[in-house]
Write an enzyme that holds these catalytic residues in place. Structure first.
Site, mmCIF file in Angstrom:
data_model
loop_
_atom_site.group_PDB
_atom_site.id
_atom_site.type_symbol
_atom_site.label_atom_id
_atom_site.label_comp_id
_atom_site.label_asym_id
_atom_site.label_seq_id
_atom_site.Cartn_x
_atom_site.Cartn_y
_atom_site.Cartn_z
ATOM 1 N N TYR A 150 113.390 -33.617 -75.624
ATOM 2 C CA TYR A 150 112.888 -34.225 -74.399
ATOM 3 C C TYR A 150 113.676 -35.480 -74.012
ATOM 4 O O TYR A 150 113.437 -36.051 -72.946
ATOM 5 C CB TYR A 150 111.412 -34.563 -74.545
ATOM 6 C CG TYR A 150 110.511 -33.355 -74.563
ATOM 7 C CD1 TYR A 150 109.645 -33.080 -73.519
ATOM 8 C CD2 TYR A 150 110.540 -32.471 -75.632
ATOM 9 C CE1 TYR A 150 108.828 -31.965 -73.536
ATOM 10 C CE2 TYR A 150 109.730 -31.358 -75.667
ATOM 11 C CZ TYR A 150 108.871 -31.104 -74.618
ATOM 12 O OH TYR A 150 108.070 -29.991 -74.656
ATOM 13 N N LYS A 218 110.090 -28.083 -88.622
ATOM 14 C CA LYS A 218 110.931 -26.910 -88.909
ATOM 15 C C LYS A 218 112.097 -27.382 -89.775
ATOM 16 O O LYS A 218 113.262 -27.074 -89.533
ATOM 17 C CB LYS A 218 111.410 -26.272 -87.601
ATOM 18 C CG LYS A 218 112.039 -24.888 -87.764
ATOM 19 C CD LYS A 218 111.081 -23.842 -88.281
ATOM 20 C CE LYS A 218 111.776 -22.481 -88.342
ATOM 21 N NZ LYS A 218 110.939 -21.464 -89.016
ATOM 22 N N ASP A 272 106.312 -22.614 -87.586
ATOM 23 C CA ASP A 272 105.836 -21.276 -87.273
ATOM 24 C C ASP A 272 104.599 -20.918 -88.094
ATOM 25 O O ASP A 272 103.681 -20.253 -87.606
ATOM 26 C CB ASP A 272 106.938 -20.231 -87.441
ATOM 27 C CG ASP A 272 107.758 -20.418 -88.707
ATOM 28 O OD1 ASP A 272 107.776 -21.531 -89.240
ATOM 29 O OD2 ASP A 272 108.388 -19.449 -89.156
ATOM 30 N N ASP A 296 104.186 -30.448 -78.370
ATOM 31 C CA ASP A 296 103.877 -29.849 -77.073
ATOM 32 C C ASP A 296 103.322 -28.444 -77.261
ATOM 33 O O ASP A 296 102.289 -28.070 -76.704
ATOM 34 C CB ASP A 296 105.143 -29.816 -76.217
ATOM 35 C CG ASP A 296 104.845 -29.620 -74.735
ATOM 36 O OD1 ASP A 296 103.661 -29.494 -74.360
ATOM 37 O OD2 ASP A 296 105.800 -29.580 -73.943
#
Length: 407
Positions: A150, A218, A272, A296
């Site tokens: 972002y 991640k 995930d 988000d």
């Protein structure tokens, strides 16, 4: 007389009885939901404090209306005024997809250094949910707000800048990318911004007697960005909050999985897997701290699990000021039709009242909104899903909440 909110020497807010709060109605359906929200907040304050406290809302220009009037989407004067007032509330604002200006929402967060995007996800009884056990969902997301993808550092395919970066990648790593068809984006994640976000999340857990904080990342793939987010977050937990935090491996080795009274379990989950976990085992998760993009994603998933973005509140909080906002888009096809659900902005207003430590008024808002939903007098998005519900307008839903707050 109305007065501005100030900062005390310890960083807490000094809120006068008659504070001035900045407001940006927003674009599309923004004015509709703001016109429904404003009287709810005013009624809550008046009722909770017997008329001894009152908010003065000061409208600030931003978005489409500002652009048409001044040629500026986000005037510097608006940012300066939010800094001076310390607290503001805003509706949704237009962001073109794939072209044009960057998100005004992101711009406000970055320009004001509102580093923590805080989004609670808690089930409201009577709201339709796709989940089998929605009542088990009670989580608060702390999303880093200023960096990650972002940050907006990217170049289109075929540009000189993209080709230059691609050439540097080839020289440094030996990996080849198609120079004319590859767009390039940069993902910055820093120790300072990570640690202040995780610090705020853990402090929230301490202050509100929450049971766990989970670092969502991640890091198995992006080792030096999201993997670093994990490591820096663990560092904050184990050093600054050593008297409160216990890591999962110690929890099982020393306490057979049963945390000592008053402790906060600091967990980590790969992103995930986290999506599966909140669906299958929601009772195991409490506070979640995540980099910008992961935060988000997971906050929108949790919003869907408890009934949708129409009832999802959000806050953007920094060291010096805070902006509370509806978490959904502008829904331009419904603009001016007095139709959409104002619940997201109303609940964000309740978060704003809590931020001001006007907790009695905040609880009035939340309780009355829950009663309105229980009465099945709701806006179209809920009425079409709740058996026996009666559809009411956006403004009528707000008026109903006001009536439920008054003796």
């Amino acid at each position: 007389m109305p007065d501005s909110i100030a900062l005390n020497p310890d960083g807490t807010l000094h809120v006068p009885d008659h504070p001035i709060i900045g407001c940006i109605p927003g674009d599309g359906t923004g004015p509709d939901i703001w016109n429904a929200t404003r009287p709810v907040l005013e009624t809550a304050v008046d009722t909770a404090y017997n008329g001894n406290r009152q908010i003065t809302f000061e409208e600030l220009p931003a978005g489409e209306i500002s652009f048409k009037q001044t040629g500026e989407w986000l005037p510097l004067s608006t940012l300066d005024r939010i800094r001076a007032l310390r607290v503001a509330i805003k509706g949704p604002m237009t962001t073109p997809v794939g072209k044009g200006m960057r998100s005004l929402n992101v711009a406000i967060r970055q320009e004001l250094d509102l580093f923590a995007c805080i989004r609670p996800a808690r089930y409201i009884r009577g709201v339709p949910s796709p989940c089998s056990r929605p009542a088990a969902i009670d989580m608060v997301i702390f999303r880093e707000n200023t960096e990650d993808l972002y940050a907006g550092i990217e170049w289109p395919s075929g540009s000189d800048e993209a080709k230059e970066i691609i050439d540097l990648i080839r020289k440094k790593t030996g990996k080849s990318l198609a120079p004319d068809t590859t767009g390039i984006g940069i993902k910055p994640i820093s120790r300072e911004n990570t640690q202040r976000l995780v610090r705020k999340a853990i402090q929230f857990a301490v202050d509100h007697q929450r049971k766990s904080v989970t670092l969502m990342h991640k890091g198995n793939i992006m080792k030096f960005t999201e993997g670093a987010f994990l490591n820096w977050g663990l560092e904050v937990g184990t050093t600054e909050f050593a008297d409160h935090v216990i890591l999962e491996d110690r929890l099982w080795k020393e306490f057979n999985g049963k945390p000592p009274k008053g402790s906060i379990v600091l967990k980590d989950r790969i992103a995930d897997n986290m999506f599966q976990q909140v669906l299958l085992r929601p009772e195991d998760y409490d506070v979640i701290a995540a980099p910008n993009l992961n935060g988000d994603y997971i906050s929108d998933l949790l919003a869907a699990m408890v009934g949708g973005l129409g009832l999802a509140p959000g806050a953007n909080i920094g060291t010096d000021c805070a902006v509370f906002e509806a978490t959904h888009g502008t829904a331009p096809k419904y603009a001016g039709k007095d139709k959409v659900n104002p619940g997201s902005l109303i609940l964000s207003g309740a978060m704003m009242l809590d931020h001001m430590e006007w907790h009695e008024a905040a609880e009035l808002v939340r309780d009355a909104l829950q009663q309105a939903i229980a009465a099945k007098q709701v806006t179209y998005d809920l009425a079409r899903k709740i058996p026996g519900a009666t559809e009411v307008s956006c403004s009528e839903f707000g008026r109903q909440i006001c009536r439920l707050m008054t003796p």
